[in-house]
Enzyme design. Structure first.
Site, mmCIF file in Angstrom:
data_model
loop_
_atom_site.group_PDB
_atom_site.id
_atom_site.type_symbol
_atom_site.label_atom_id
_atom_site.label_comp_id
_atom_site.label_asym_id
_atom_site.label_seq_id
_atom_site.Cartn_x
_atom_site.Cartn_y
_atom_site.Cartn_z
ATOM 1 N N ASP A 163 -79.111 -5.059 19.027
ATOM 2 C CA ASP A 163 -78.237 -5.886 19.856
ATOM 3 C C ASP A 163 -78.125 -7.323 19.378
ATOM 4 O O ASP A 163 -78.749 -8.204 19.957
ATOM 5 C CB ASP A 163 -78.755 -5.869 21.301
ATOM 6 C CG ASP A 163 -77.676 -6.222 22.305
ATOM 7 O OD1 ASP A 163 -76.553 -6.512 21.886
ATOM 8 O OD2 ASP A 163 -77.958 -6.196 23.513
ATOM 9 N N GLU B 285 -75.336 1.191 29.726
ATOM 10 C CA GLU B 285 -75.891 0.213 30.656
ATOM 11 C C GLU B 285 -75.268 0.334 32.043
ATOM 12 O O GLU B 285 -74.888 -0.662 32.664
ATOM 13 C CB GLU B 285 -75.713 -1.209 30.101
ATOM 14 C CG GLU B 285 -76.424 -1.400 28.774
ATOM 15 C CD GLU B 285 -76.390 -2.835 28.236
ATOM 16 O OE1 GLU B 285 -75.406 -3.542 28.474
ATOM 17 O OE2 GLU B 285 -77.380 -3.212 27.576
ATOM 18 N N GLU C 93 -75.829 -15.390 22.411
ATOM 19 C CA GLU C 93 -76.738 -14.864 23.438
ATOM 20 C C GLU C 93 -78.201 -14.838 22.986
ATOM 21 O O GLU C 93 -79.085 -15.296 23.699
ATOM 22 C CB GLU C 93 -76.285 -13.454 23.820
ATOM 23 C CG GLU C 93 -77.221 -12.764 24.787
ATOM 24 C CD GLU C 93 -76.781 -11.346 25.117
ATOM 25 O OE1 GLU C 93 -75.776 -10.866 24.542
ATOM 26 O OE2 GLU C 93 -77.444 -10.715 25.960
HETATM 27 C C1 BDP Z 1 -75.801 -7.078 25.525
HETATM 28 C C2 BDP Z 1 -75.569 -8.090 26.594
HETATM 29 C C3 BDP Z 1 -74.836 -7.551 27.777
HETATM 30 C C4 BDP Z 1 -73.598 -6.814 27.327
HETATM 31 C C5 BDP Z 1 -74.003 -5.738 26.343
HETATM 32 C C6 BDP Z 1 -72.814 -5.040 25.726
HETATM 33 O O1 BDP Z 1 -76.821 -8.589 27.002
HETATM 34 O O2 BDP Z 1 -74.501 -8.621 28.622
HETATM 35 O O3 BDP Z 1 -72.924 -6.264 28.397
HETATM 36 O O4 BDP Z 1 -74.698 -6.299 25.263
HETATM 37 O O5 BDP Z 1 -72.508 -5.368 24.592
HETATM 38 O O6 BDP Z 1 -76.067 -7.783 24.353
HETATM 39 O O7 BDP Z 1 -72.196 -4.196 26.347
#
Ligand code: BDP
Length: 714
Positions: free
Chosen positions: A379, A305, A407
């Site tokens: 996720d 990401e 989340e």
């Molecule tokens: C996702 C979240 C994000 C995190 C990412 C992670 O939306 O904010 O940075 O995972 O785990 O679930 O790195």
């Protein structure tokens, strides 16, 4: 006077439920109500022998005395006289005859476990809390206090408790500016501005709460890391926190930004094979350990990401992890390298990418590297099959990452008890070494003989007065800790302990609330993501439903990528005729899901593309089943409201009211989820919502235009 007395007596029942703000969590140490039980406790615990001056033993003694004085409503005495003591605690300083009598138990207790044993010493009945280490005694004290808090008999105790996992961590996704990524309970509890000089009482109470459930480490900073925390000024602040937590057996860890050598070190590159980069990290580790001799290590989110990582320099995840591992090895620290990677340049199903990238690296990591894997491959969804990496990297210790902060699970307002979700994953059979190769055995190291083992939970803690915003959020923090100590505990037992300690020991109350908690995860699945739907939350903040989103830059950020609804049907074909993510599981594990007819329906749309008129096991068509589940989810939230309303007289007004209001929000949002999803999917299914269900009172357009620019956590 008489009238006054009468008024007093009339209002007596109200007094027992003084308003509580939740700050004390499960460490409220309320007085024993039952006189007889109180008497037996008092008899069993009247004089305590608890020598030792280490900071851990001092913390343990303070906690014990505080707890006992409150629970027993009297000042219990400490004594140096072994002849009068009936509660004896210690490790190195335990009287030798006691040590000898507990020899075989202590041999099994290891470095963190403890023994609680009813003994007869010099013809007197005694309770002994013994361990090999001070921290073991601390854990024993908390266990003993838990027995009293849950009103268990203490007349013949034989407890041997040893943690099944070495690293039991909270991962805070806290930023240095005190915002919390995916935090729904206010700002970060770390006040970087006033550290290192100001030690908030909260830090100590945080450590107590964690130690009481066996957590022995915390990553202070967000995985989306900021290199500033590695500068001297911030390391001094980290040191102050480490000093505060140490008496409670808790080590601090940080997140490492891979590009730190460039950003704060002035180097031109962060290439892990570059000599100057290696030296920079070596120097940095030396500096950290000169301040914090027991620093735990680093978590790293790299090439994920948008985060920098070794691949920016054409190197592998192993190259990156090993470079850091080498730099920290002389200090006995560890590197937790995250497997949460997926790339928009890779056209493959996101579900498969971490596996494809990491399995070839098995055996290439240094001994002090753990690969940290989320429970599922997408996720932190309401329901996910276990991540196929579990069982597929036998040469590498894998660490579990659960999300405690909700989340995708109702965020700060939904009552969702997560132990059943955690357990579902831990109990899943990977079949990697035949039947019984559960995820739990992968992560506790027993399956592949690993020394290192661990579990981490993304924390749900903020500076709200009750730490977690929702009073029931505390149950998830509690459950995470308890399961990291012993993954064999049942969700039910953990819920029961938590309810008794957090509210009260009234049997009917415990029973009703436990039932609600144990059903809550399944209820959330129904009104959010039934039958294997996933990732249909709104963009960015992930608050509420948005299955219609399909225009985001990266395909796998779009809900439409995951549900693939059209006029023919709905679902992601991950079988051999589709992306074949199923092929990443052992055939015996895949068997549960591979055939559309026999597939466990909880995962149906996760693995299959299914026609709208497909007949489900209930006899309903798929469309009707979706309508049923969404409606059943909403109805069940109404049932939860009802259960809670009946508890009014049993608990304090403040928390009763708080939960009541939150359940009202949850009900509204469950209706929102149901209506928005059914209206949207109906544009494809072209089928009616069966007559017996409530009809959406808004249009699809209404739901599509809802905007929440300031939803928290983003
Ligand atoms: C996702 C979240 C994000 C995190 C990412 C992670 O939306 O904010 O940075 O995972 O785990 O679930 O790195």
């Amino acid at each position: 006077m008489k009238r006054l007395l009468l008024v007093f007596i009339l209002f007596l029942p109200v007094l027992k439920t003084v308003a509580e703000n939740g700050y004390d969590c499960w460490l409220r140490y309320t007085p024993v109500e039952n006189k007889q039980l109180l008497q037996t406790y008092k008899q069993a615990i009247s004089a305590i022998q608890f020598p030792g001056t280490t900071e851990i033993l001092q913390a343990a003694r303070k906690e014990l005395m505080k707890g006992l004085n409150r629970i027993l409503q009297s000042n219990v005495a400490l004594t140096n006289d072994p002849a009068s003591a009936n509660l004896i605690l210690g490790a190195a300083m335990l009287p030798t005859d006691i040590k000898a009598s507990l020899k075989s138990e202590l041999a099994k207790a290891g470095t963190e476990g403890f023994v609680i044993s009813s003994q007869s010493i010099h013809q007197r009945k005694c309770i002994v809390i013994a361990a090999n280490t001070d921290v073991g005694v601390l854990y024993g004290v908390f266990h003993f206090l838990r027995l009293l808090q849950t009103r268990q008999p203490v007349n013949s105790l034989q407890v041997l408790s040893v943690p099944r996992l070495k690293l039991r961590l909270l991962n805070h996704w806290d930023n240095l500016n005190r915002t919390v990524e995916r935090g729904y309970a206010g700002f970060s509890i770390w006040n970087w501005h006033t550290l290192p000089d100001y030690i908030d009482q909260r830090y100590i109470d945080y450590a107590r709460a964690n130690a009481s459930i066996g957590i022995n480490g915390c990553v202070l900073t967000n995985v989306n890391a900021n290199a500033t925390v590695l500068t001297r000024a911030y390391l001094e602040k980290v040191k102050a926190l480490a000093n505060t937590f140490r008496p409670y057996g808790i080590k601090v860890y940080l997140s490492a930004r891979f590009s730190a050598p460039v950003e704060i070190g002035g180097l031109k590159t962060a290439d892990p094979l570059d000599g100057a980069v290696k030296q920079w990290w070596t120097d940095k580790m030396n500096e950290i350990y000169s301040l914090i001799p027991d620093f735990g290590g680093f978590i790293v989110k790299a090439n994920s990401e948008g985060q920098p990582g070794p691949q920016n320099y054409g190197r592998t995840h192993a190259d990156g992890a090993n470079m850091l591992a080498d730099a920290i090895a002389p200090h006995h620290g560890i590197i937790m390298w995250r497997a949460f990677v997926y790339s928009n340049e890779v056209p493959d199903d996101r579900h498969k990418q971490a596996f494809s990238e990491f399995v070839p690296l098995d055996g290439k990591f240094r001994d002090n590297v753990m690969v940290q894997v989320k429970n599922g491959a997408i996720d932190f969804m309401p329901r996910e099959p276990f991540h196929p990496l579990f069982g597929a990297m036998p040469k590498t210790p894998l660490m579990m990452e659960f999300q405690v902060t909700q989340e995708y699970l109702g965020q700060g307002t939904h009552l969702v008890y997560l132990a059943p979700l955690f357990k579902e994953c831990l109990d899943s059979d990977t079949w990697s070494k035949g039947k019984g190769s559960t995820v739990a055995k992968v992560i506790d190291g027993s399956l592949d003989n690993h020394e290192l083992s661990g579990l981490a939970g993304v924390a749900n803690i903020g500076n709200d007065i009750d730490w977690t915003g929702h009073p029931f959020g505390q149950a998830n923090w509690y459950a995470l800790g308890r399961l990291s100590w012993d993954h064999a505990l049942s969700s039910e037992q953990i819920a029961e302990e938590w309810i008794r300690m957090s509210f009260n020991n009234d049997i009917d109350f415990v029973k009703a609330v436990k039932k609600m908690m144990l059903s809550s995860r399944e209820i959330m699945v129904k009104y959010m993501n039934p039958v294997g739907l996933h990732h249909i939350m709104a963009t960015g903040h992930h608050y509420g439903p948005a299955p219609w989103v399909s225009n985001l830059q990266r395909p796998e950020w779009n809900p439409a990528y995951y549900h693939k609804a059209d006029s023919m049907g709905i679902g992601f074909n991950r079988t051999v005729t589709g992306s074949n993510a199923l092929g990443q599981y052992k055939p015996e594990a895949a068997k549960l899901w591979e055939d559309i007819v026999t597939c466990d329906e909880k995962y149906l749309l996760w693995f299959h593309r299914v026609p709208w008129d497909h007949t489900m096991k209930s006899g309903r068509t798929l469309w009707d089943e979706l309508c049923y589940q969404y409606n059943n989810g909403v109805d069940s939230v109404r049932w939860m409201q009802n259960v809670w309303e009946k508890q009014k007289s049993k608990i304090d007004e403040q928390r009763y009211h708080q939960v009541n209001m939150l359940l009202n929000i949850q009900e509204k949002e469950a209706v929102w989820w149901r209506n928005a999803c059914l209206l949207y999917f109906q544009t494809f299914s072209k089928r009616p919502i069966p007559a017996n269900y409530e009809k959406p009172d808004q249009t699809l357009e209404y739901y599509e235009q809802l905007k929440f620019p300031f939803a928290p956590g983003n």
